[in-house]
Design a protein around this motif. Structure first.
Motif, PDB file in Angstrom:
ATOM      1  N   ILE A  86       4.856  -8.724  50.503  1.00 42.50           N
ATOM      2  CA  ILE A  86       5.342  -7.741  49.800  1.00 42.50           C
ATOM      3  C   ILE A  86       5.995  -8.451  48.551  1.00 42.50           C
ATOM      4  O   ILE A  86       6.154  -9.329  48.474  1.00 42.50           O
ATOM      5  N   ILE A  87       5.093  -7.993  47.311  1.00 46.26           N
ATOM      6  CA  ILE A  87       5.528  -9.126  46.056  1.00 46.26           C
ATOM      7  C   ILE A  87       6.646  -7.809  45.369  1.00 46.26           C
ATOM      8  O   ILE A  87       6.398  -6.945  44.836  1.00 46.26           O
ATOM      9  N   ASN A  88       7.750  -8.240  45.437  1.00 47.98           N
ATOM     10  CA  ASN A  88       8.538  -7.640  43.948  1.00 47.98           C
ATOM     11  C   ASN A  88       9.138  -8.130  42.642  1.00 47.98           C
ATOM     12  O   ASN A  88       8.068  -9.032  43.031  1.00 47.98           O
ATOM     13  N   HIS A  89       9.480  -8.016  41.568  1.00 52.93           N
ATOM     14  CA  HIS A  89       9.631  -8.423  40.545  1.00 52.93           C
ATOM     15  C   HIS A  89      10.828  -8.615  40.003  1.00 52.93           C
ATOM     16  O   HIS A  89      11.336  -7.925  40.484  1.00 52.93           O
ATOM     17  N   ASN A  90      10.521  -9.981  38.798  1.00 46.70           N
ATOM     18  CA  ASN A  90      12.491  -9.535  38.546  1.00 46.70           C
ATOM     19  C   ASN A  90      11.682  -8.313  37.233  1.00 46.70           C
ATOM     20  O   ASN A  90      11.025  -7.726  37.273  1.00 46.70           O
ATOM     21  N   ASP A  91      13.484  -8.059  36.873  1.00 47.17           N
ATOM     22  CA  ASP A  91      13.390  -6.500  35.461  1.00 47.17           C
ATOM     23  C   ASP A  91      12.620  -5.359  36.773  1.00 47.17           C
ATOM     24  O   ASP A  91      12.766  -4.255  35.116  1.00 47.17           O
ATOM     25  N   CYS A  92      12.854  -4.667  37.431  1.00 50.65           N
ATOM     26  CA  CYS A  92      12.615  -4.153  37.804  1.00 50.65           C
ATOM     27  C   CYS A  92      13.334  -3.353  37.737  1.00 50.65           C
ATOM     28  O   CYS A  92      14.973  -3.413  37.523  1.00 50.65           O
ATOM     29  N   GLY A  93      12.817  -1.424  37.021  1.00 51.19           N
ATOM     30  CA  GLY A  93      13.533  -0.597  36.831  1.00 51.19           C
ATOM     31  C   GLY A  93      14.519  -0.337  37.587  1.00 51.19           C
ATOM     32  O   GLY A  93      15.462  -0.161  37.226  1.00 51.19           O
ATOM     33  N   LEU A  94      14.362  -0.360  39.280  1.00 48.93           N
ATOM     34  CA  LEU A  94      15.575  -0.462  39.683  1.00 48.93           C
ATOM     35  C   LEU A  94      16.393  -1.450  39.917  1.00 48.93           C
ATOM     36  O   LEU A  94      17.549  -0.623  40.227  1.00 48.93           O
ATOM     37  N   SER A  95      17.090  -1.982  39.521  1.00 53.27           N
ATOM     38  CA  SER A  95      18.079  -3.684  39.248  1.00 53.27           C
ATOM     39  C   SER A  95      18.428  -2.574  38.349  1.00 53.27           C
ATOM     40  O   SER A  95      19.434  -3.375  37.896  1.00 53.27           O
TER      41      SER A  95
END
Ligand SMILES: [Zn+2]
Length: 174
Positions: A86-95
């Protein structure tokens, strides 16, 4: 011309170079759930994995929702993948926005209050959010317990992955 028309026009030519072997039935070895953000498109390549080895499951926000679970069950039970990333990321639009605020704005703009989506799965802490998604997969009874489920954050600035410890381990180190 629209972007779609341009794409169709390009496809008519680019498909001349298509390797027909790519049309054989897939046998991916790993399922990767990640964000639809264009910056995540290169992540498979950045892990040195051949496209054919990866069952890539994407949605906005790297959310383990009903559809992602459906895909993961098919991936592990029918396609034969043996590990889940599962690869999330920084600066995601959903944050960067509040789901409640968006819903309120849309209710106002449209005068409608549809029953779905119930949530936009926005989040503030990418690491904690990743832990929660890992737990949703790990605790699903139709995902075999011998399939590793590991979570990561992709840094869009460096292209590097860092591992997120699952909730059990995080609690154990407190
Ligand atoms: Zn994202």
């Amino acid at each position: 011309m629209s972007i779609i028309d341009d794409a169709l026009s390009a496809n008519a030519t680019l498909a001349d170079g298509y390797d027909s072997d790519r049309g054989k039935p897939p046998a991916p070895r790993i399922a990767v759930v990640t964000c639809a953000d264009p910056r995540l498109t290169a992540v498979v390549q950045l892990m040195g994995l051949p496209d054919a080895d990866v069952d890539l499951i994407r949605n906005v926000g790297t959310v383990i929702d009903e559809d992602a679970i459906r895909s993961l069950i098919v991936s592990t039970k029918m396609l034969g993948t043996r590990e889940i990333m599962i690869i999330n990321h920084n600066d995601c639009g959903l944050s960067r926005f509040s789901g409640d605020d968006l819903a309120e704005r849309l209710r106002t703009e449209t005068g409608s209050a549809p029953i779905a989506p119930v949530t936009f799965f926005t989040f503030t802490d990418a690491e904690q959010n990743t832990r929660e998604q890992m737990l949703k997969v790990r605790s699903h009874p139709w995902i075999a317990s011998d399939i590793p489920v590991r979570g990561f954050l992709f840094d869009v600035g460096t292209g590097r992955l860092s591992e997120v410890q699952p909730i059990e381990s995080a609690a154990a180190t407190l």
